[in-house]
Design an enzyme around this catalytic site. Structure first.
Site, PDB file in Angstrom:
ATOM      1  N   HIS A  30     145.317 -11.997  79.604  1.00 54.90           N
ATOM      2  CA  HIS A  30     146.080 -10.741  79.563  1.00 54.90           C
ATOM      3  C   HIS A  30     146.796 -10.682  80.904  1.00 54.90           C
ATOM      4  O   HIS A  30     146.140 -10.580  81.937  1.00 54.90           O
ATOM      5  CB  HIS A  30     145.096  -9.576  79.373  1.00 54.90           C
ATOM      6  CG  HIS A  30     145.669  -8.216  79.611  1.00 54.90           C
ATOM      7  ND1 HIS A  30     145.677  -7.248  78.639  1.00 54.90           N
ATOM      8  CD2 HIS A  30     146.231  -7.646  80.709  1.00 54.90           C
ATOM      9  CE1 HIS A  30     146.223  -6.129  79.131  1.00 54.90           C
ATOM     10  NE2 HIS A  30     146.561  -6.348  80.379  1.00 54.90           N
ATOM     11  N   LEU A  62     136.828  -5.165  68.376  1.00 55.73           N
ATOM     12  CA  LEU A  62     135.937  -4.605  67.342  1.00 55.73           C
ATOM     13  C   LEU A  62     134.978  -3.562  67.913  1.00 55.73           C
ATOM     14  O   LEU A  62     134.246  -2.918  67.169  1.00 55.73           O
ATOM     15  CB  LEU A  62     135.168  -5.719  66.628  1.00 55.73           C
ATOM     16  CG  LEU A  62     136.033  -6.760  65.894  1.00 55.73           C
ATOM     17  CD1 LEU A  62     135.151  -7.780  65.165  1.00 55.73           C
ATOM     18  CD2 LEU A  62     137.011  -6.127  64.925  1.00 55.73           C
ATOM     19  N   HIS A 122     149.400 -11.703  73.918  1.00 50.13           N
ATOM     20  CA  HIS A 122     150.401 -10.660  73.610  1.00 50.13           C
ATOM     21  C   HIS A 122     151.617 -10.623  74.528  1.00 50.13           C
ATOM     22  O   HIS A 122     151.829  -9.627  75.234  1.00 50.13           O
ATOM     23  CB  HIS A 122     149.739  -9.281  73.557  1.00 50.13           C
ATOM     24  CG  HIS A 122     148.814  -8.914  74.692  1.00 50.13           C
ATOM     25  ND1 HIS A 122     149.184  -8.953  76.015  1.00 50.13           N
ATOM     26  CD2 HIS A 122     147.529  -8.482  74.691  1.00 50.13           C
ATOM     27  CE1 HIS A 122     148.183  -8.558  76.772  1.00 50.13           C
ATOM     28  NE2 HIS A 122     147.156  -8.281  75.990  1.00 50.13           N
ATOM     29  N   ASP A 146     146.210  -7.864  68.255  1.00 48.10           N
ATOM     30  CA  ASP A 146     145.683  -6.970  69.304  1.00 48.10           C
ATOM     31  C   ASP A 146     145.222  -5.646  68.684  1.00 48.10           C
ATOM     32  O   ASP A 146     145.431  -4.565  69.261  1.00 48.10           O
ATOM     33  CB  ASP A 146     146.694  -6.738  70.436  1.00 48.10           C
ATOM     34  CG  ASP A 146     146.021  -6.263  71.726  1.00 48.10           C
ATOM     35  OD1 ASP A 146     144.778  -6.150  71.755  1.00 48.10           O
ATOM     36  OD2 ASP A 146     146.741  -6.014  72.703  1.00 48.10           O
TER      37      ASP A 146
HETATM   38  O1  DOR Z   1     146.723  -1.666  74.243  1.00 47.22           O
HETATM   39  C1  DOR Z   1     145.722  -2.238  74.644  1.00 47.22           C
HETATM   40  N1  DOR Z   1     144.502  -1.954  74.138  1.00 47.22           N
HETATM   41  N2  DOR Z   1     145.833  -3.146  75.599  1.00 47.22           N
HETATM   42  C2  DOR Z   1     144.777  -3.703  76.184  1.00 47.22           C
HETATM   43  O2  DOR Z   1     144.959  -4.521  77.035  1.00 47.22           O
HETATM   44  C3  DOR Z   1     143.409  -3.297  75.825  1.00 47.22           C
HETATM   45  C4  DOR Z   1     143.377  -2.750  74.464  1.00 47.22           C
HETATM   46  C5  DOR Z   1     142.111  -2.003  74.185  1.00 47.22           C
HETATM   47  O3  DOR Z   1     141.034  -2.547  74.402  1.00 47.22           O
HETATM   48  O4  DOR Z   1     142.203  -0.856  73.706  1.00 47.22           O
HETATM   49 ZN    ZN Z   2     145.410  -7.314  76.514  1.00 48.60          ZN
HETATM   50 ZN    ZN Z   3     143.655  -6.852  73.570  1.00 52.22          ZN
END
Ligand code: DOR
Ligand code: ZN
Ligand code: ZN
Length: 357
Positions: free
Chosen positions: A133, A18, A169, A241
């Site tokens: 992660h 967010l 994920h 995600d």
């Molecule tokens: O695609 C992603 N976006 N993978 C992540 O691990 C972090 C996330 C982000 O915070 O934008």
């Molecule tokens: Zn992640």
């Molecule tokens: Zn994430």
């Protein structure tokens, strides 16, 4: 004959970004939770890659204040596993227990096995969840081993410590197999995957930022193994995600793009159209993975008066310009889908109504 309308318990998303505090040019608590309501969600759990990182009660309080002020759905934040998400020094798990849904360094993997082992010991002692992660920085993220190698390492630590280990994920067939085998051996592991890994493969990926996320979209075999894992219960939860970035950050082609796509406003229709209407997954299994399972696994509050009403029969086209999220980058733009969210209720109060927009 299918019923045209589905009414069920609202969805819960245990993996969103967010961006507040710290990155409010990408998203805010207000816009992100409005997006959640539009997607049929009444509970979201935001990840701690924020500024400041919620790694103490003091820094967490800044995020909680924004939540109290602006959230239109329930928001239960994560705290980080390590101070500043730097992967070195553990947060004070005991002090933070009860103030967050779980602990995660999402955005990066915990590279040190010793640090992960001490985090899991603490988590086991206190009865809290480590949500990982999994990404080995010594390998390219495009190599699936970067993901499953870390899962394999952590499953052994999980066996030793008995903590509740949740894998974020998952995107590869090897990860599905490792977790299936671990569950069969009685290891205390749960996991999630995201709509894009269940519905896309390499052949779908265009040279555009809206296909760029971490972990990446993998092969058709990986996608099919994830669907199988969802069907047989190896994969417990579907989380989006949801990772908004600015239009500029997503505009530099695939290679130059920021990592992450939005997901809160497309998850149910995409999955219902691609997995349920095609007969791959039952509607009950999909709803379970988006609603009951995340609540149960993350001990989220029971909320029987949080409801969603969905039209299963009228096709519509996904149009990212209409999103409430400040992020508009999605591989699903322009898809013709079924399963439009008509209404979302929180504690019996309407927080989204398609006819009152
Ligand atoms: O695609 C992603 N976006 N993978 C992540 O691990 C972090 C996330 C982000 O915070 O934008
Ligand atoms: Zn992640
Ligand atoms: Zn994430």
């Amino acid at each position: 004959m299918r019923n045209r309308f589905l009414e069920c318990q609202a969805f819960a998303d245990v993996h969103v970004h967010l961006r507040e505090p710290g990155f409010t040019s990408k998203e805010t608590i207000l816009t992100g939770t409005r997006a959640a309501a539009r997607g049929g969600y009444t509970i979201v759990c935001p990840m701690p890659n924020l500024n400041p990182v919620p790694d103490t009660l003091e820094t967490l309080a800044i995020e909680q204040e924004a939540i109290r002020r602006d959230a239109v759905v329930r928001v239960l934040p994560y705290c980080s596993i390590t101070m500043g998400r730097k992967g070195l020094e553990l947060v004070d798990f005991a002090a933070l227990k009860g103030h967050c849904c779980a602990f995660s360094d999402d955005g990066s993997g915990v590279q040190s096995e010793a640090v992960m082992l001490s985090a899991m010991k603490e988590a086991a002692r206190l009865g809290v969840i480590i949500a990982a992660h999994c990404e080995d920085n010594s390998l390219p993220g495009t190599d699936p081993r970067s993901e499953w190698g870390q899962i394999e390492r952590d499953l052994e630590l999980c066996r030793q410590t008995g903590c509740h280990y949740h894998v974020c994920h998952i995107s590869s067939k090897e990860s599905v197999r490792l977790i299936r085998d671990a569950k069969a051996r009685g290891i205390n592991v749960t996991c999630e995957t995201a709509p894009h890994y269940l519905t896309l493969c390499k052949d779908d990926v265009l040279d555009e930022g809206r296909f760029k996320m971490n972990p990446p979209i993998r092969t058709a075999e990986d996608r099919d193994a994830l669907i199988e894992g969802l069907a047989d219960g190896t994969i417990d939860v579907i989380a989006t995600d949801h990772a908004p970035h600015t239009a500029e950050e997503k505009s530099r082609g695939f290679a130059g793009s920021a990592m992450g796509i939005v997901g809160l406003e497309t998850s149910f229709p995409v999955l219902y159209t691609k997995l349920v209407r095609t007969g791959l997954i039952s509607l009950d299994r999909l709803i379970e993975a988006m609603s009951a399972a995340p609540r149960r696994i993350f001990n989220l509050p029971a909320t029987p008066d949080d409801r969603v009403v969905i039209d299963l029969e009228t096709p519509f086209t996904i149009d990212s310009t209409t999103f409430a999220s400040m992020g508009h980058s999605t591989p699903f733009d322009g898809w013709e889908v079924y399963g439009k969210v008509l209404k979302t209720e929180l504690d019996g109060n309407t927080i989204y109504d398609i006819n009152k927009q």
